[in-house]
Design a protein around this motif. Structure first.
Motif, PDB file in Angstrom:
ATOM      1  N   HIS A  60      35.928  12.983  13.549  1.00  0.00           N
ATOM      2  CA  HIS A  60      36.733  12.719  14.954  1.00  0.00           C
ATOM      3  C   HIS A  60      35.806  12.421  15.907  1.00  0.00           C
ATOM      4  N   LEU A  61      35.732  11.028  16.275  1.00  0.00           N
ATOM      5  CA  LEU A  61      34.790  10.645  17.315  1.00  0.00           C
ATOM      6  C   LEU A  61      35.723  11.158  18.589  1.00  0.00           C
ATOM      7  N   GLY A  62      35.183  11.708  19.665  1.00  0.00           N
ATOM      8  CA  GLY A  62      35.976  12.060  20.886  1.00  0.00           C
ATOM      9  C   GLY A  62      35.120  12.356  21.957  1.00  0.00           C
ATOM     10  N   VAL A  63      35.786  11.828  23.237  1.00  0.00           N
ATOM     11  CA  VAL A  63      34.774  12.118  24.667  1.00  0.00           C
ATOM     12  C   VAL A  63      35.526  13.325  25.258  1.00  0.00           C
ATOM     13  N   PRO A  64      35.182  14.398  25.656  1.00  0.00           N
ATOM     14  CA  PRO A  64      35.808  15.407  26.427  1.00  0.00           C
ATOM     15  C   PRO A  64      36.495  14.950  27.697  1.00  0.00           C
ATOM     16  N   TYR A  65      37.693  15.069  27.628  1.00  0.00           N
ATOM     17  CA  TYR A  65      38.360  14.333  28.615  1.00  0.00           C
ATOM     18  C   TYR A  65      39.970  15.113  28.838  1.00  0.00           C
ATOM     19  N   ALA A  66      40.120  15.375  29.964  1.00  0.00           N
ATOM     20  CA  ALA A  66      41.393  15.969  30.437  1.00  0.00           C
ATOM     21  C   ALA A  66      41.700  17.225  29.059  1.00  0.00           C
ATOM     22  N   ASN A  67      42.779  17.126  28.999  1.00  0.00           N
ATOM     23  CA  ASN A  67      43.189  18.554  27.890  1.00  0.00           C
ATOM     24  C   ASN A  67      43.212  17.729  26.142  1.00  0.00           C
ATOM     25  N   PHE A  68      42.828  16.577  26.273  1.00  0.00           N
ATOM     26  CA  PHE A  68      42.701  15.981  24.903  1.00  0.00           C
ATOM     27  C   PHE A  68      41.652  16.380  24.116  1.00  0.00           C
ATOM     28  N   VAL A  69      40.544  16.428  24.745  1.00  0.00           N
ATOM     29  CA  VAL A  69      39.455  16.991  24.068  1.00  0.00           C
ATOM     30  C   VAL A  69      38.540  17.940  25.236  1.00  0.00           C
ATOM     31  N   GLY A  89      42.044  21.127  21.893  1.00  0.00           N
ATOM     32  CA  GLY A  89      42.556  20.000  22.919  1.00  0.00           C
ATOM     33  C   GLY A  89      43.783  19.436  21.958  1.00  0.00           C
ATOM     34  N   PHE A  90      44.675  18.683  22.740  1.00  0.00           N
ATOM     35  CA  PHE A  90      45.628  18.046  22.039  1.00  0.00           C
ATOM     36  C   PHE A  90      45.282  16.906  21.080  1.00  0.00           C
ATOM     37  N   ASP A  91      44.421  16.080  21.174  1.00  0.00           N
ATOM     38  CA  ASP A  91      43.892  15.184  20.137  1.00  0.00           C
ATOM     39  C   ASP A  91      42.944  16.068  19.111  1.00  0.00           C
ATOM     40  N   VAL A  92      42.199  17.127  19.531  1.00  0.00           N
ATOM     41  CA  VAL A  92      41.553  17.881  18.369  1.00  0.00           C
ATOM     42  C   VAL A  92      42.617  18.312  17.366  1.00  0.00           C
ATOM     43  N   GLU A  93      43.617  19.111  17.968  1.00  0.00           N
ATOM     44  CA  GLU A  93      44.689  19.694  16.877  1.00  0.00           C
ATOM     45  C   GLU A  93      45.382  18.443  16.178  1.00  0.00           C
ATOM     46  N   LEU A  94      45.683  17.476  16.745  1.00  0.00           N
ATOM     47  CA  LEU A  94      46.135  16.216  15.947  1.00  0.00           C
ATOM     48  C   LEU A  94      45.236  15.907  14.954  1.00  0.00           C
ATOM     49  N   MET A  95      44.087  15.925  14.955  1.00  0.00           N
ATOM     50  CA  MET A  95      43.038  15.316  14.055  1.00  0.00           C
ATOM     51  C   MET A  95      42.761  16.320  13.000  1.00  0.00           C
ATOM     52  N   GLN A  96      42.638  17.581  13.560  1.00  0.00           N
ATOM     53  CA  GLN A  96      42.503  18.851  12.428  1.00  0.00           C
ATOM     54  C   GLN A  96      43.777  18.748  11.462  1.00  0.00           C
ATOM     55  N   GLY A  97      44.823  18.499  12.107  1.00  0.00           N
ATOM     56  CA  GLY A  97      46.064  18.658  11.251  1.00  0.00           C
ATOM     57  C   GLY A  97      45.831  17.325  10.476  1.00  0.00           C
ATOM     58  N   PHE A  98      45.604  16.326  10.703  1.00  0.00           N
ATOM     59  CA  PHE A  98      45.320  14.776   9.921  1.00  0.00           C
ATOM     60  C   PHE A  98      44.530  15.159   8.915  1.00  0.00           C
ATOM     61  N   ALA A  99      43.314  15.799   9.107  1.00  0.00           N
ATOM     62  CA  ALA A  99      42.330  16.057   7.970  1.00  0.00           C
ATOM     63  C   ALA A  99      43.031  17.109   6.921  1.00  0.00           C
ATOM     64  N   ARG A 100      43.757  18.061   7.352  1.00  0.00           N
ATOM     65  CA  ARG A 100      44.326  18.766   6.317  1.00  0.00           C
ATOM     66  C   ARG A 100      45.459  18.032   5.540  1.00  0.00           C
ATOM     67  N   GLU A 101      46.003  17.217   6.284  1.00  0.00           N
ATOM     68  CA  GLU A 101      47.025  16.271   5.391  1.00  0.00           C
ATOM     69  C   GLU A 101      46.372  15.477   4.419  1.00  0.00           C
ATOM     70  N   LEU A 102      45.162  15.139   4.768  1.00  0.00           N
ATOM     71  CA  LEU A 102      44.491  14.094   3.701  1.00  0.00           C
ATOM     72  C   LEU A 102      43.515  14.930   2.776  1.00  0.00           C
ATOM     73  N   GLY A 103      43.858  16.304   3.047  1.00  0.00           N
ATOM     74  CA  GLY A 103      42.752  17.155   1.918  1.00  0.00           C
ATOM     75  C   GLY A 103      41.497  17.124   2.108  1.00  0.00           C
ATOM     76  N   VAL A 104      40.910  16.985   3.402  1.00  0.00           N
ATOM     77  CA  VAL A 104      39.417  16.806   3.571  1.00  0.00           C
ATOM     78  C   VAL A 104      39.039  17.653   4.796  1.00  0.00           C
ATOM     79  N   ARG A 105      37.868  17.746   4.997  1.00  0.00           N
ATOM     80  CA  ARG A 105      37.349  18.636   6.028  1.00  0.00           C
ATOM     81  C   ARG A 105      37.276  18.104   7.198  1.00  0.00           C
ATOM     82  N   TYR A 106      37.741  18.650   8.574  1.00  0.00           N
ATOM     83  CA  TYR A 106      37.447  18.013   9.680  1.00  0.00           C
ATOM     84  C   TYR A 106      36.316  18.178  10.329  1.00  0.00           C
ATOM     85  N   GLU A 107      35.465  17.195  11.110  1.00  0.00           N
ATOM     86  CA  GLU A 107      34.274  17.174  11.883  1.00  0.00           C
ATOM     87  C   GLU A 107      34.468  16.578  12.964  1.00  0.00           C
ATOM     88  N   PHE A 108      34.094  17.508  14.058  1.00  0.00           N
ATOM     89  CA  PHE A 108      34.133  16.651  15.483  1.00  0.00           C
ATOM     90  C   PHE A 108      32.776  16.048  15.795  1.00  0.00           C
TER      91      PHE A 108
END
Length: 302
Positions: free
Chosen positions: A42-51, A57-76
């Motif tokens: 997950h590529l991200g730039v610290p910004y507002a409450n997204f990251v 952050g909002f987008d961090v949790e979105l992508m963490q959940g997406f990684a679980r959905e795919l059955g893979v590890r999450y990496e920021f």
């Protein structure tokens, strides 16, 4: 064997091999490769409450959940606004006077998610998901600046015109190649005192710089405005809108259609079961009050 025919055959073989390598590289960047690799980057730039920069952050949790959905590890993978698209596409980008690819660079991630606004220049480089959040660009000022907030007319076009008319009272921070780029809102060449923010590449730093007196006003998108109003109560006034309503989304390589499709299905499920609104309530609790149309038909948080 150095006949014209043998050279032609050799050249054709090399071209075919190159084509196959390009084709393999394109496939290697999509959903199957993410699953084989076992990690979603997950590529991200610290910004507002997204990251937030603190691991959530909002987008961090979105992508963490997406990684679980795919059955893979999450990496920021942290990036910055100047480099994040290149970090995804593997291409050096020049934005002005027009968007051009001018070189290559290492690919560092699989998806961008940090409150990225869907803008015309970015559509040439990325494929975006379904909208993840609403936005718009507003004009902010310090309380001591002699500018009066507009009175909303109910007509966005008239309100934008009235807001732009108030920009003449002082300097306004803008930021090239971002949602605060003045060229997106027809602000260049109008006799306005536009001041490029160069203190950093982080939009989070714009409001603190304005409050220090480095500029009288600033453009800012709504999610960051909501955070700023909570961080600095009474120290900021909202003058009015500069843009029509915009949309934010996750950005994918154009060679990753299946990964994008999988994310859209995941996002639709979160919106349907109330998980999405739980994240909105956690990170942007007042957003539905300021941008109600986007949230109106979504099930409540669970």
């Amino acid at each position: 064997m150095n006949s014209p025919l043998s050279r032609l055959i050799c050249r054709a073989t090399l071209l075919a091999a190159g084509f196959m390598l390009c084709l393999q590289a394109a496939f290697a960047q999509d959903l199957d490769e993410v699953r084989k690799r076992g990690v979603l980057r997950h590529l991200g730039v610290p910004y507002a409450n997204f990251v937030t920069g603190s691991g959530d952050g909002f987008d961090v949790e979105l992508m963490q959940g997406f990684a679980r959905e795919l059955g893979v590890r999450y990496e920021f993978v942290q990036s910055n606004w100047n480099d994040v698209i290149g970090d995804l596409t593997g291409k050096e980008i020049r934005y002005k006077p027009s968007v051009q690819e001018i070189g290559s660079r290492p690919v560092r991630g699989d998806v961008i998610a940090n409150g990225m606004t869907i803008l015309p220049p970015r559509l040439k480089l990325l494929d975006f998901s379904e909208p993840t959040f609403p936005s718009a660009v507003w004009l902010l000022a310090r309380p001591d600046v002699a500018v009066t907030p507009i009175k909303p007319s109910g007509n966005r076009e008239q309100d934008i015109k009235a807001t732009k008319a108030r920009m003449g009272v002082g300097t306004t921070f803008v930021m090239d190649n971002s949602c605060l780029d003045p060229t997106l809102y027809d602000l260049e060449g109008k006799g306005l005192k536009l001041k490029r923010f160069t203190g950093s590449t982080n939009i989070n730093d714009v409001v603190p710089a304005m409050l220090k007196g480095e500029s009288d006003m600033t453009l800012l998108d709504v999610p960051d405005v909501l955070v700023a109003l909570e961080l600095w109560p009474g120290k900021i006034k909202v003058v009015g809108p500069i843009s029509e309503e915009q949309r934010m989304a996750a950005g994918f390589r154009k060679e990753s259609p299946e990964l994008r499709k999988a994310f859209n299905a995941y996002l639709a499920r979160l919106k349907a079961d109330g998980t999405y609104m739980r994240l909105v309530k956690k990170y942007f609790r007042v957003a539905p009050r300021y941008l109600p149309e986007f949230f109106r038909d979504l099930p409540p948080a669970r």
